[in-house]
Design a protein around this motif. Structure first.
Motif, PDB file in Angstrom:
ATOM      1  N   THR A  32      19.581  29.421  78.408  1.00 49.77           N
ATOM      2  CA  THR A  32      20.894  29.621  77.934  1.00 49.77           C
ATOM      3  C   THR A  32      21.276  28.507  76.699  1.00 49.77           C
ATOM      4  N   ILE A  33      20.816  27.382  76.806  1.00 48.33           N
ATOM      5  CA  ILE A  33      20.862  26.163  76.059  1.00 48.33           C
ATOM      6  C   ILE A  33      20.378  26.628  74.729  1.00 48.33           C
ATOM      7  N   ARG A  34      19.165  27.206  74.816  1.00 49.76           N
ATOM      8  CA  ARG A  34      18.474  27.538  73.606  1.00 49.76           C
ATOM      9  C   ARG A  34      19.311  28.826  72.735  1.00 49.76           C
ATOM     10  N   SER A  35      19.802  29.731  73.364  1.00 49.90           N
ATOM     11  CA  SER A  35      20.548  30.868  72.963  1.00 49.90           C
ATOM     12  C   SER A  35      22.003  30.181  72.576  1.00 49.90           C
ATOM     13  N   ALA A  36      22.597  29.266  72.995  1.00 45.90           N
ATOM     14  CA  ALA A  36      23.695  28.948  72.909  1.00 45.90           C
ATOM     15  C   ALA A  36      24.171  28.099  71.544  1.00 45.90           C
ATOM     16  N   GLY A  37      22.710  27.351  71.340  1.00 45.07           N
ATOM     17  CA  GLY A  37      22.681  26.213  70.528  1.00 45.07           C
ATOM     18  C   GLY A  37      22.227  27.148  69.106  1.00 45.07           C
ATOM     19  N   GLY A  38      21.799  28.178  69.057  1.00 43.17           N
ATOM     20  CA  GLY A  38      21.369  28.896  67.955  1.00 43.17           C
ATOM     21  C   GLY A  38      19.789  28.732  67.779  1.00 43.17           C
ATOM     22  N   ALA A  39      19.179  28.048  68.679  1.00 43.48           N
ATOM     23  CA  ALA A  39      17.795  27.594  68.433  1.00 43.48           C
ATOM     24  C   ALA A  39      16.849  28.783  68.324  1.00 43.48           C
ATOM     25  N   GLU A  40      17.246  30.014  68.929  1.00 42.77           N
ATOM     26  CA  GLU A  40      16.286  31.150  68.776  1.00 42.77           C
ATOM     27  C   GLU A  40      15.935  31.492  67.198  1.00 42.77           C
ATOM     28  N   LEU A  41      16.821  31.081  66.372  1.00 37.81           N
ATOM     29  CA  LEU A  41      16.772  31.407  64.934  1.00 37.81           C
ATOM     30  C   LEU A  41      15.603  30.766  64.387  1.00 37.81           C
ATOM     31  N   LEU A  42      15.531  29.482  64.534  1.00 36.86           N
ATOM     32  CA  LEU A  42      14.402  28.561  63.847  1.00 36.86           C
ATOM     33  C   LEU A  42      13.039  29.052  63.792  1.00 36.86           C
ATOM     34  N   PRO A  43      12.448  29.602  64.978  1.00 35.73           N
ATOM     35  CA  PRO A  43      11.088  30.029  64.804  1.00 35.73           C
ATOM     36  C   PRO A  43      10.879  31.374  63.971  1.00 35.73           C
ATOM     37  N   LEU A  44      11.993  31.964  63.504  1.00 35.57           N
ATOM     38  CA  LEU A  44      12.008  33.136  62.573  1.00 35.57           C
ATOM     39  C   LEU A  44      12.152  32.708  61.417  1.00 35.57           C
ATOM     40  N   LEU A  45      12.772  31.452  61.128  1.00 34.02           N
ATOM     41  CA  LEU A  45      12.802  31.224  59.772  1.00 34.02           C
ATOM     42  C   LEU A  45      11.768  30.268  59.077  1.00 34.02           C
ATOM     43  N   TYR A  46      11.006  29.528  60.072  1.00 39.75           N
ATOM     44  CA  TYR A  46       9.942  28.795  59.645  1.00 39.75           C
ATOM     45  C   TYR A  46       8.806  29.738  58.725  1.00 39.75           C
TER      46      TYR A  46
END
Length: 159
Positions: free
Chosen positions: A62-76
């Motif tokens: 939930t924290i990963r989703s709410a903080g937007g962190a799911e996006l970073l592995p896609l952008l790298y």
């Protein structure tokens, strides 16, 4: 035994693990994030993640989703491909702006640093403007790119 890169990656809308000759998904619209905006996006999401981890009682997913962190592995990987090609911009799908919105909202809710919060709202304004210039994206070698599939890094020694 020679080293071989791992083929395991998380797939998302716009990231495909197939070769560059595979059929492309239709209708992927992406904008170009400048290096400055890309760095701001990473700072905002990482700060939101740390604020949520420090102040939220939610589970890690939930924290990963709410903080937007799911996006970073896609952008790298996109940033890496852009760098390798000598392109200064990183593609961001229009649909991925929601991750940045979540990070900014949660920064405000969980007491994020005012400077990062202001940077996040400025980034959201720029992303809104960039959506008017979104263009068709392509998946090449499993990575989302805005360049045409045949574009390669320029040769510095060729004339």
């Amino acid at each position: 035994m020679p080293w071989r890169p791992s083929r395991r990656r998380e797939a998302s809308a716009g990231d495909d693990q197939s070769s560059s000759t595979a059929p492309q998904p239709a209708g992927l619209l992406a904008m170009e994030l400048s290096t400055v905006d890309y760095q701001a996006l990473v700072r905002v999401i990482e700060h939101a993640q740390s604020c949520l981890e420090a102040h939220s009682d939610s589970d890690a997913a939930t924290i990963r989703s709410a903080g937007g962190a799911e996006l970073l592995p896609l952008l790298y990987p996109r940033a890496g491909l852009a760098l390798a090609r000598g392109v200064g911009n990183v593609p961001l799908l229009e649909s991925e702006i929601r991750h940045v919105e979540a990070a900014v909202i949660n920064l405000e809710s969980y007491g994020g640093h005012e400077t990062v919060l202001c940077e996040g709202y400025g980034l959201l304004r720029r992303l809104t403007e960039l959506t008017t210039r979104a263009r068709e994206a392509h998946v090449q070698d499993g990575v989302l790119t805005l360049s045409t599939p045949s574009q390669h890094a320029p040769c510095r020694h060729c004339h």
